[in-house]
Design an enzyme around this catalytic site. Structure first.
Site, PDB file in Angstrom:
ATOM      1  N   LEU A 138       0.863  -1.177   0.000  1.00  0.00           N
ATOM      2  CA  LEU A 138       0.000   0.000   0.000  1.00  0.00           C
ATOM      3  C   LEU A 138       0.899   1.226   0.000  1.00  0.00           C
ATOM      4  O   LEU A 138       1.977   1.212   0.616  1.00  0.00           O
ATOM      5  CB  LEU A 138      -0.898   0.030   1.243  1.00  0.00           C
ATOM      6  CG  LEU A 138      -1.996  -1.030   1.373  1.00  0.00           C
ATOM      7  CD1 LEU A 138      -2.728  -0.844   2.698  1.00  0.00           C
ATOM      8  CD2 LEU A 138      -2.972  -0.962   0.215  1.00  0.00           C
ATOM      9  N   ASP A 139       0.474   2.291  -0.665  1.00  0.00           N
ATOM     10  CA  ASP A 139       1.245   3.530  -0.641  1.00  0.00           C
ATOM     11  C   ASP A 139       1.437   3.998   0.801  1.00  0.00           C
ATOM     12  O   ASP A 139       0.604   3.720   1.674  1.00  0.00           O
ATOM     13  CB  ASP A 139       0.508   4.633  -1.405  1.00  0.00           C
ATOM     14  CG  ASP A 139       0.372   4.324  -2.887  1.00  0.00           C
ATOM     15  OD1 ASP A 139       1.078   3.429  -3.375  1.00  0.00           O
ATOM     16  OD2 ASP A 139      -0.452   4.988  -3.542  1.00  0.00           O
ATOM     17  N   VAL A 140       2.497   4.746   1.029  1.00  0.00           N
ATOM     18  CA  VAL A 140       2.773   5.275   2.362  1.00  0.00           C
ATOM     19  C   VAL A 140       1.573   6.053   2.904  1.00  0.00           C
ATOM     20  O   VAL A 140       1.194   5.899   4.067  1.00  0.00           O
ATOM     21  CB  VAL A 140       4.017   6.193   2.333  1.00  0.00           C
ATOM     22  CG1 VAL A 140       4.160   6.942   3.660  1.00  0.00           C
ATOM     23  CG2 VAL A 140       5.272   5.382   2.057  1.00  0.00           C
ATOM     24  N   THR A 142      -1.553   5.744   2.085  1.00  0.00           N
ATOM     25  CA  THR A 142      -2.814   5.000   2.040  1.00  0.00           C
ATOM     26  C   THR A 142      -2.904   4.078   3.243  1.00  0.00           C
ATOM     27  O   THR A 142      -1.956   3.371   3.561  1.00  0.00           O
ATOM     28  CB  THR A 142      -2.906   4.165   0.743  1.00  0.00           C
ATOM     29  OG1 THR A 142      -2.845   5.050  -0.381  1.00  0.00           O
ATOM     30  CG2 THR A 142      -4.201   3.376   0.687  1.00  0.00           C
TER      31      THR A 142
END
Length: 307
Positions: A138-140, A142
């Protein structure tokens, strides 16, 4: 007590050498600690400095009053990381924003893998050294559900499941404006932005990417969407929503309005992984996990609902 996971690259090495490399102590100090019974592998006390280690073993050092001979980078604990489910094969965590899936070049904050190591959770040693056990990211910025493989068989099976698209990941995103149609599919190739190192873009020659969305709530300035992915490209949801003119609220990298973000109290993109469903790698039973909105996203949504 300090706890370390033996990485693949040090498998087969002597325990005194490995302990020195991961802890910052000299080999002579490690040998002294072994003589005092202060070193263990997977809970068993080590008695010989020449003992060999295996990848993935849990190395514990009773530091006593020793001080490292050189600076040591300790695994960083991520605040707010919740364990949703854990068994011998997998651990499902609710990742907060501000935490990366794994360490990477240029990122100095906490990561999921470092947090698990600091907590003494032993995960799979399969995969690249910096992302062992990681089968999804997951993106930082998100938040939400993420599964990490603990056993080697779980890593292999889950990686294949993601390739076969049998893992279902559902996201909720608060986007600016009102997508038209209310329900739709975005099919647009994504590649590395030609002039921005940390940014992705819809571009010719990019990797095929497909995003499905459905409107849950339409409000005056923003719309709450439910999103499903057929592919898992870096920043996919953020790139695709920006490409159709409806970036995630609070996402300046992809064109969101900073004034609106300020009014909503957002410090990151409004994007949350709310549901994760997959066939358990050992039982083969379908398991599903859900996550509630974190406080910052819930508060922003309340502002939007209030008009």
């Amino acid at each position: 007590m300090s706890v370390f996971l033996v990485p693949d690259g040090l498998a087969g090495e002597r325990i005194d050498s490995v302990a020195a490399r991961v802890s910052g102590y000299s080999r002579s100090r490690i040998e002294a600690l072994i003589g005092e019974g202060g070193v263990s592998l997977d809970g068993a006390t080590v008695t010989k400095p020449s003992a060999r280690v295996a990848a993935g073993q849990l190395l514990e050092l009773a530091e006593a009053d020793l001080k490292p001979d050189r600076p040591v980078v300790r695994p960083r604990v991520a605040e707010g990381m919740a364990v949703v489910h854990e068994d011998a094969d997998v651990i499902v965590i609710d990742k907060p924003a501000g935490v990366a899936a794994h360490p990477s070049l240029g990122w100095e904050g906490p990561s999921v893998t470092e947090h698990l190591a600091a907590a003494g959770v032993r995960i799979s040693t399969s995969g690249a050294a910096e992302r062992q056990g990681v089968v999804q990211r997951l993106d930082v910025g998100t938040s939400g559900l993420m599964v990490v493989a603990k056993s080697e068989i779980a890593y292999t099976i889950l990686k294949q499941a993601f390739r076969d698209k049998t893992v279902e990941k559902t996201y909720h995103a608060l986007v600016q404006g009102h997508p038209d149609p209310f329900t739709g599919t975005i099919e647009a190739p994504i590649g590395r932005h030609p002039s921005h190192e940390w940014k992705m873009a819809v571009m010719e020659g990019g990797r095929a990417s497909t995003t499905h969305y459905d409107t849950l709530e339409a409000h005056r300035v923003a719309t709450l969407l439910e999103i499903g992915l057929e592919t898992g490209r870096t920043h996919q949801i953020r790139v695709h929503m920006s490409a159709i003119g409806h970036p995630c609220c609070g996402d300046p990298l992809y064109g969101s309005d900073p004034v609106l973000a300020q009014r909503l109290g957002l410090q990151r993109q409004w994007l949350h992984a709310v549901e994760l469903s997959f066939d358990h790698p050992r039982s083969r039973e379908r398991v599903t996990f859900r996550s509630e909105y974190p406080q910052d996203l819930a508060a922003a949504l309340d502002v939007v609902r209030a008009g």
